[in-house]
Design a protein around this motif. Structure first.
Motif, PDB file in Angstrom:
ATOM      1  N   GLY A  57       0.819  -1.209   0.000  1.00 22.39           N
ATOM      2  CA  GLY A  57       0.000   0.000   0.000  1.00 22.39           C
ATOM      3  C   GLY A  57       0.848   1.251   0.000  1.00 22.39           C
ATOM      4  O   GLY A  57       2.054   1.236   0.256  1.00 22.39           O
ATOM      5  N   ASP A  58       0.174   2.368  -0.304  1.00 23.07           N
ATOM      6  CA  ASP A  58       0.877   3.648  -0.388  1.00 23.07           C
ATOM      7  C   ASP A  58       1.225   4.200   0.990  1.00 23.07           C
ATOM      8  O   ASP A  58       2.200   4.925   1.144  1.00 23.07           O
ATOM      9  CB  ASP A  58       0.019   4.666  -1.143  1.00 23.07           C
ATOM     10  N   ASP A  59       0.426   3.876   1.974  1.00 19.73           N
ATOM     11  CA  ASP A  59       0.657   4.431   3.311  1.00 19.73           C
ATOM     12  C   ASP A  59       1.503   3.518   4.195  1.00 19.73           C
ATOM     13  O   ASP A  59       1.562   3.705   5.404  1.00 19.73           O
ATOM     14  CB  ASP A  59      -0.684   4.718   3.989  1.00 19.73           C
ATOM     15  N   PHE A  60       2.193   2.552   3.585  1.00 19.53           N
ATOM     16  CA  PHE A  60       3.002   1.616   4.361  1.00 19.53           C
ATOM     17  C   PHE A  60       4.095   2.329   5.146  1.00 19.53           C
ATOM     18  O   PHE A  60       4.300   2.075   6.336  1.00 19.53           O
ATOM     19  CB  PHE A  60       3.616   0.562   3.427  1.00 19.53           C
ATOM     20  N   ASP A  61       4.827   3.232   4.499  1.00 17.50           N
ATOM     21  CA  ASP A  61       5.904   3.960   5.172  1.00 17.50           C
ATOM     22  C   ASP A  61       5.365   4.765   6.347  1.00 17.50           C
ATOM     23  O   ASP A  61       5.966   4.787   7.423  1.00 17.50           O
ATOM     24  CB  ASP A  61       6.634   4.879   4.196  1.00 17.50           C
ATOM     25  N   ALA A  62       4.252   5.433   6.151  1.00 21.80           N
ATOM     26  CA  ALA A  62       3.672   6.250   7.219  1.00 21.80           C
ATOM     27  C   ALA A  62       3.240   5.380   8.397  1.00 21.80           C
ATOM     28  O   ALA A  62       3.441   5.744   9.567  1.00 21.80           O
ATOM     29  CB  ALA A  62       2.495   7.050   6.694  1.00 21.80           C
ATOM     30  N   ARG A  63       2.662   4.215   8.104  1.00 19.50           N
ATOM     31  CA  ARG A  63       2.238   3.325   9.195  1.00 19.50           C
ATOM     32  C   ARG A  63       3.430   2.794   9.979  1.00 19.50           C
ATOM     33  O   ARG A  63       3.403   2.746  11.209  1.00 19.50           O
ATOM     34  CB  ARG A  63       1.429   2.148   8.632  1.00 19.50           C
ATOM     35  N   ALA A  66       4.889   5.543  12.092  1.00 20.66           N
ATOM     36  CA  ALA A  66       4.015   5.826  13.234  1.00 20.66           C
ATOM     37  C   ALA A  66       4.179   4.758  14.307  1.00 20.66           C
ATOM     38  O   ALA A  66       4.160   5.060  15.511  1.00 20.66           O
ATOM     39  CB  ALA A  66       2.562   5.906  12.771  1.00 20.66           C
ATOM     40  N   GLN A  71       9.185  10.660  12.935  1.00 14.69           N
ATOM     41  CA  GLN A  71       8.570  11.538  11.949  1.00 14.69           C
ATOM     42  C   GLN A  71       9.198  11.264  10.588  1.00 14.69           C
ATOM     43  O   GLN A  71      10.340  10.859  10.485  1.00 14.69           O
ATOM     44  CB  GLN A  71       8.797  13.002  12.338  1.00 14.69           C
ATOM     45  N   GLU A  72       8.426  11.509   9.540  1.00 13.48           N
ATOM     46  CA  GLU A  72       8.949  11.283   8.191  1.00 13.48           C
ATOM     47  C   GLU A  72      10.032  12.284   7.829  1.00 13.48           C
ATOM     48  O   GLU A  72      10.943  11.982   7.081  1.00 13.48           O
ATOM     49  CB  GLU A  72       7.822  11.388   7.172  1.00 13.48           C
TER      50      GLU A  72
END
Length: 158
Positions: A57-63, A66, A71-72
């Motif tokens: 998924g696209d939000d894998f890095d953000a998850r 988190a 922080q990114e």
């Protein structure tokens, strides 16, 4: 039904001699619903990969960030050369302190723990005879130097 080929592939699989295509055949075979009872124990081994294959998924890095609590936009910390050598400096300081304390602890043992009054009395006894001889020698040298100076220089009589 005879599953001789599947049994041969399993034997080669346990000896790590199968190719990727043969392993794909085993996965395809064990993904079927009608697997014989004697081979049923191996079904979970070959079907577990199919169950877990999902797109990240696209939000894998953000998850993940988190979950880790980062922080990114956080950058990597720059470590200077001096900061890298700081443990070496600390170790050298500890060694220097230990050597200094060791040398300071040895000093009283070399000299002894005598009473200062007794030590002074012994010093005077040892050096009393030497001081008389030394004093006599110094006085004799001064007298001879004085005599030489008076005989070498002309005196003016008025």
């Amino acid at each position: 039904m005879d599953y001789k080929y599947i049994n041969q592939l399993l034997e080669r699989y346990w000896q790590c001699e199968t190719t990727l295509q043969e392993e794909a055949i085993l996965r395809t075979f064990f993904s079927q619903d009608d697997v014989p009872a004697e081979l049923q124990q191996y079904k979970a081994l070959f079907t577990i990969q199919q169950d877990k294959e999902q797109a990240l998924g696209d939000d894998f890095d953000a998850r993940i960030l988190a979950m880790v609590g980062q922080q990114e936009d956080k950058k990597a910390k720059v470590v200077s050369f001096t900061h890298r050598l700081m443990p070496l400096f600390r170790a050298a300081a500890v060694v220097a302190i230990i050597l200094t304390i060791g040398n300071a602890a040895q000093a009283p043992w070399d000299r002894g723990w005598d009473d200062p009054k007794d030590a002074y009395a012994r010093f005077q006894e040892q050096h009393q005879a030497d001081s008389v001889n030394t004093l006599g020698t110094i006085q004799a040298e001064n007298i001879t130097d004085t005599v030489k100076v008076t005989t070498d220089t002309p005196t003016i009589v008025e």
